[in-house]
Design a protein around this motif. Structure first.
Motif, PDB file in Angstrom:
ATOM      1  N   ASN A 238       0.867  -1.185   0.000  1.00  0.00           N
ATOM      2  CA  ASN A 238       0.000   0.000   0.000  1.00  0.00           C
ATOM      3  C   ASN A 238       0.904   1.235   0.000  1.00  0.00           C
ATOM      4  N   PHE A 239       0.869   1.989  -1.079  1.00  0.00           N
ATOM      5  CA  PHE A 239       1.756   3.147  -1.210  1.00  0.00           C
ATOM      6  C   PHE A 239       1.149   4.426  -0.644  1.00  0.00           C
ATOM      7  N   PHE A 240      -0.107   4.362  -0.235  1.00  0.00           N
ATOM      8  CA  PHE A 240      -0.778   5.567   0.246  1.00  0.00           C
ATOM      9  C   PHE A 240      -1.593   5.291   1.512  1.00  0.00           C
ATOM     10  N   PRO A 241      -0.971   4.845   2.591  1.00  0.00           N
ATOM     11  CA  PRO A 241      -1.751   4.610   3.812  1.00  0.00           C
ATOM     12  C   PRO A 241      -2.170   5.897   4.523  1.00  0.00           C
ATOM     13  N   ASP A 242      -1.553   7.013   4.150  1.00  0.00           N
ATOM     14  CA  ASP A 242      -1.873   8.365   4.641  1.00  0.00           C
ATOM     15  C   ASP A 242      -1.376   8.645   6.049  1.00  0.00           C
ATOM     16  N   TRP A 243      -1.737   7.801   7.029  1.00  0.00           N
ATOM     17  CA  TRP A 243      -1.307   8.010   8.406  1.00  0.00           C
ATOM     18  C   TRP A 243      -1.750   9.376   8.931  1.00  0.00           C
ATOM     19  N   GLY A 244      -2.907   9.835   8.482  1.00  0.00           N
ATOM     20  CA  GLY A 244      -3.467  11.075   8.993  1.00  0.00           C
ATOM     21  C   GLY A 244      -2.839  12.338   8.448  1.00  0.00           C
ATOM     22  N   GLN A 245      -2.072  12.242   7.368  1.00  0.00           N
ATOM     23  CA  GLN A 245      -1.351  13.417   6.864  1.00  0.00           C
ATOM     24  C   GLN A 245      -2.189  14.329   5.969  1.00  0.00           C
ATOM     25  N   ALA A 246      -3.366  13.871   5.588  1.00  0.00           N
ATOM     26  CA  ALA A 246      -4.223  14.751   4.797  1.00  0.00           C
ATOM     27  C   ALA A 246      -4.522  16.038   5.560  1.00  0.00           C
ATOM     28  N   GLY A 247      -4.565  15.951   6.884  1.00  0.00           N
ATOM     29  CA  GLY A 247      -4.802  17.131   7.714  1.00  0.00           C
ATOM     30  C   GLY A 247      -3.652  18.118   7.681  1.00  0.00           C
ATOM     31  N   GLN A 248      -2.465  17.661   7.242  1.00  0.00           N
ATOM     32  CA  GLN A 248      -1.319  18.559   7.093  1.00  0.00           C
ATOM     33  C   GLN A 248      -1.295  19.198   5.707  1.00  0.00           C
ATOM     34  N   GLY A 249      -2.290  18.848   4.898  1.00  0.00           N
ATOM     35  CA  GLY A 249      -2.301  19.337   3.522  1.00  0.00           C
ATOM     36  C   GLY A 249      -1.555  18.422   2.581  1.00  0.00           C
ATOM     37  N   TYR A 265       4.236  12.227  -3.933  1.00  0.00           N
ATOM     38  CA  TYR A 265       3.789  12.655  -2.609  1.00  0.00           C
ATOM     39  C   TYR A 265       3.794  14.178  -2.588  1.00  0.00           C
ATOM     40  N   ILE A 266       2.626  14.765  -2.384  1.00  0.00           N
ATOM     41  CA  ILE A 266       2.399  16.202  -2.550  1.00  0.00           C
ATOM     42  C   ILE A 266       2.381  16.884  -1.185  1.00  0.00           C
ATOM     43  N   ASN A 267       3.072  18.030  -1.071  1.00  0.00           N
ATOM     44  CA  ASN A 267       3.206  18.728   0.217  1.00  0.00           C
ATOM     45  C   ASN A 267       3.638  17.743   1.298  1.00  0.00           C
ATOM     46  N   LEU A 268       4.787  17.134   1.053  1.00  0.00           N
ATOM     47  CA  LEU A 268       5.237  16.002   1.864  1.00  0.00           C
ATOM     48  C   LEU A 268       5.563  16.431   3.298  1.00  0.00           C
ATOM     49  N   SER A 269       4.704  16.051   4.226  1.00  0.00           N
ATOM     50  CA  SER A 269       5.016  16.148   5.651  1.00  0.00           C
ATOM     51  C   SER A 269       5.715  14.848   6.000  1.00  0.00           C
ATOM     52  N   GLY A 356       6.294  21.297   2.756  1.00  0.00           N
ATOM     53  CA  GLY A 356       6.598  22.475   1.946  1.00  0.00           C
ATOM     54  C   GLY A 356       6.915  22.189   0.500  1.00  0.00           C
ATOM     55  N   GLY A 357       6.793  20.952   0.081  1.00  0.00           N
ATOM     56  CA  GLY A 357       7.111  20.629  -1.301  1.00  0.00           C
ATOM     57  C   GLY A 357       6.685  19.220  -1.647  1.00  0.00           C
ATOM     58  N   SER A 358       6.891  18.873  -2.897  1.00  0.00           N
ATOM     59  CA  SER A 358       6.438  17.578  -3.395  1.00  0.00           C
ATOM     60  C   SER A 358       7.609  16.780  -3.945  1.00  0.00           C
ATOM     61  N   VAL A 359       7.437  15.454  -3.938  1.00  0.00           N
ATOM     62  CA  VAL A 359       8.460  14.573  -4.502  1.00  0.00           C
ATOM     63  C   VAL A 359       7.806  13.567  -5.438  1.00  0.00           C
ATOM     64  N   PHE A 360       8.593  13.142  -6.413  1.00  0.00           N
ATOM     65  CA  PHE A 360       8.242  12.034  -7.288  1.00  0.00           C
ATOM     66  C   PHE A 360       9.272  10.946  -7.024  1.00  0.00           C
ATOM     67  N   VAL A 361       8.808   9.732  -6.790  1.00  0.00           N
ATOM     68  CA  VAL A 361       9.699   8.651  -6.368  1.00  0.00           C
ATOM     69  C   VAL A 361       9.500   7.448  -7.282  1.00  0.00           C
ATOM     70  N   ASP A 362      10.608   6.860  -7.724  1.00  0.00           N
ATOM     71  CA  ASP A 362      10.560   5.680  -8.580  1.00  0.00           C
ATOM     72  C   ASP A 362      11.703   4.744  -8.196  1.00  0.00           C
ATOM     73  N   ASN A 363      11.588   3.511  -8.632  1.00  0.00           N
ATOM     74  CA  ASN A 363      12.650   2.508  -8.454  1.00  0.00           C
ATOM     75  C   ASN A 363      13.054   2.356  -6.986  1.00  0.00           C
ATOM     76  N   ILE A 364      12.088   1.974  -6.158  1.00  0.00           N
ATOM     77  CA  ILE A 364      12.371   1.700  -4.748  1.00  0.00           C
ATOM     78  C   ILE A 364      12.663   0.213  -4.617  1.00  0.00           C
ATOM     79  N   TYR A 365      13.889  -0.122  -4.230  1.00  0.00           N
ATOM     80  CA  TYR A 365      14.229  -1.542  -4.080  1.00  0.00           C
ATOM     81  C   TYR A 365      15.443  -1.703  -3.171  1.00  0.00           C
TER      82      TYR A 365
END
Length: 542
Positions: A238-249, A265-269, A356-365
């Motif tokens: 599951n790549f998007f469990p959130d963990w309550g971070q939607a409240g951080q934006g 991952y957008i506005n990565l807290s 404060g910013g976003s990331v794009f992530v690929d090739n996690i191994y």
């Protein structure tokens, strides 16, 4: 000063030519290419005098001459970075820029010179944002009677214009994204100029425009893949469990770049990845955690492995804006903090600055460096390596059988135990064959000739040996565009023989290409008849 520069240049050239007669110094002047990308910025004074100034440019040039294209006039030699002027009457001329390299080789380029005492007319300006570089703006101007133009990009503290030949492009990268007034001044030899201005928004590119680097070939036992298209990924993640971070934006998504997908991952807290349906994976046998990260606005990313038994430990890495950052974290960076890595069930990503910013992530191994790797030479005798040959080209465009088997004919030129068996099934395509990924690219120090032990059921079978660079751009069929092919024909039937493939004879061969895939085509050019071919001992020689 110009004469002094020229004297010094000629002195250095003379010394090097003299030295080239001494084989002990190792200088190969003939191996130096002629100057490249030769051009000139051509400007004219706005006073109706027709005085034109040339600033020649080029790669590998030690001096220039200008054939002005007017009455046979040719300039004296000028050094790089210097200018030279000539007075023209009104008219259109073809000047020639002659660039000379260190060994005397020259390259010439023509340059139109328009000398008009009329003000520029029909000025057309095109302003565009660069599609790949944030805050980079490109301007192109055309106009009748104009020779060049100046661009004032309107950034505070940067009052000087950037000049370009009319019809050429000029680019500028702003410090900050935003709206700027760009002013273009087209100039001829006339006193009067023609201007254009426009408010333009320099944009911040917020997503990658190119794919992450393609991971190298690895055997299945040497990698545990979480996300990416190169390897088989752990199921149930599951790549998007959130963990309550939607409240951080914070939010998330899967970004699709022309068919290449990556996590976003957008506005990565902090965001996490829950592995294997909430169970765990054992990465104690791996050496590194790898991932590729792209950002426009984050400075750092903190990555934590989370254990079922003893919590989490972080490692922080710097990021480079607007390009892919390849990150390899030693597993020891986590275990040295006391973390147990035999039961990792989550990964956590934290951004700096927070949310404060976003990331794009690929090739996690996760991966390890094995004691043995699949590389040339190949003899297929290892008990620890898995030689994953992949067949292709059956009558339905599927796979033809290809695998390592026991040697069915341990006689003559080959008495080894294991060989590769490729069955060219009845009706198989003329290009049917099988490929094997190398974990270590070809090493040309071992030679540029490849010898292959071949068992063919007939004389005259065309055996095509191919090597590909698997990470090179793909063609319309999804095949790498960087490759080499060499042919050899079988001379005996139902017996082993060694065929020789000289890689240097292949069109496009270059030792700068580190080919990492071997492909064998038995009886190339002929439809399959159900015949079986065997191959062994693929090795290099000089």
């Amino acid at each position: 000063m110009k004469k002094l520069h020229l004297i010094i240049s000629l002195f250095v050239l003379a010394m090097l030519i003299a030295c080239s007669n001494d084989d002990s110094n190792g200088i190969d002047l003939e191996g130096i290419s002629a100057p490249a990308n030769v051009s000139a910025l051509v400007t004219v004074t706005q006073d109706n005098t027709g005085k034109v100034t040339f600033l020649p440019k080029g790669e590998g040039a030690t001096q220039y001459k200008i054939n002005f294209g007017h009455g046979g006039a040719v300039s004296t030699a000028i050094a790089p970075g210097e200018t030279i002027s000539h007075v023209y009457p009104e008219g259109v001329y073809k000047a020639k820029i002659i660039a000379m390299g260190l060994n005397g080789k020259t390259t010439e380029a023509e340059q139109d010179v328009v000398v008009s005492f009329k003000a520029p007319e029909n000025l057309v300006v095109t302003i565009t944002n660069d599609v790949a570089v944030s805050k980079k703006v490109t301007v192109k101007a055309t106009a009748d009677f104009a020779l060049f133009y100046d661009v004032y990009f309107g950034e505070a503290g940067k009052p000087d214009p950037v000049s370009a030949n009319i019809g050429d492009e000029v680019s500028y990268t702003y410090q900050e994204a935003g709206v700027y007034t760009i002013r273009v001044v087209a100039k001829s030899a006339a006193i009067q100029t023609t201007e254009f201005s426009q408010e333009f928004t320099a944009i911040l590119i917020l997503n990658p425009t190119s794919a992450a680097p393609t991971p190298p070939n690895r055997s299945a036992g040497n990698v545990i893949s979480i996300y990416g298209s190169k390897y088989t990924n752990v199921a149930g993640t599951n790549f998007f469990p959130d963990w309550g971070q939607a409240g951080q934006g914070s939010s998330w998504g899967e970004f699709d770049l022309n068919g290449d997908k990556m996590l976003n991952y957008i506005n990565l807290s902090y965001q996490g990845i829950a592995l294997a349906d909430g169970t765990s994976i054992d990465v104690s046998g791996m050496d590194y955690l790898h991932m590729d990260v792209w950002t426009a606005d984050l400075q750092k990313i903190e990555t934590s492995l989370i254990s079922l038994t003893n919590g989490e430990k972080p490692v922080t890495k710097d990021l480079t804006a607007n390009e892919w950052t390849s990150i390899d974290i030693p597993i020891s960076a986590f275990t040295s903090q006391g973390l147990t890595v035999a039961d990792i069930f989550q990964l956590k990503l934290v951004g700096t600055p927070w949310a404060g910013g976003s990331v794009f992530v690929d090739n996690i191994y996760f991966y390890k460096t094995p004691a043995q790797v699949i590389e040339l030479p190949l003899d297929f005798e290892s008990s620890t390596l898995t030689y994953a040959w992949s067949g292709f080209g059956s009558d339905s465009f599927g796979a033809i059988p290809a695998a390592v088997v026991a040697n069915p004919d341990k006689t003559g030129a080959n008495v080894s135990n294991n060989v590769v068996k490729i069955e060219k099934l009845a009706g198989a395509q003329v290009w049917a064959g099988a490929s094997l990924n190398l974990e270590t690219p070809i090493d040309y120090a071992k030679g540029t000739i490849v010898k292959v032990n071949v068992w063919s059921p007939k004389v005259g079978a065309d055996i095509l040996y191919k090597m590909e660079l698997s990470t090179s751009p793909k063609d319309g069929n999804g095949n790498p565009t960087v490759f080499i092919e060499v042919h050899a024909a079988s001379t005996v039937a139902n017996a082993w023989e060694v065929l020789t493939f000289d890689l240097t004879t292949a069109p496009g061969f270059s030792t700068s290409n580190k080919y990492d895939r071997v492909i064998l085509f038995p009886d190339f050019g002929q439809m399959g008849t159900g015949a079986t071919y065997y191959f062994d001992d693929i090795k290099q020689s000089n």
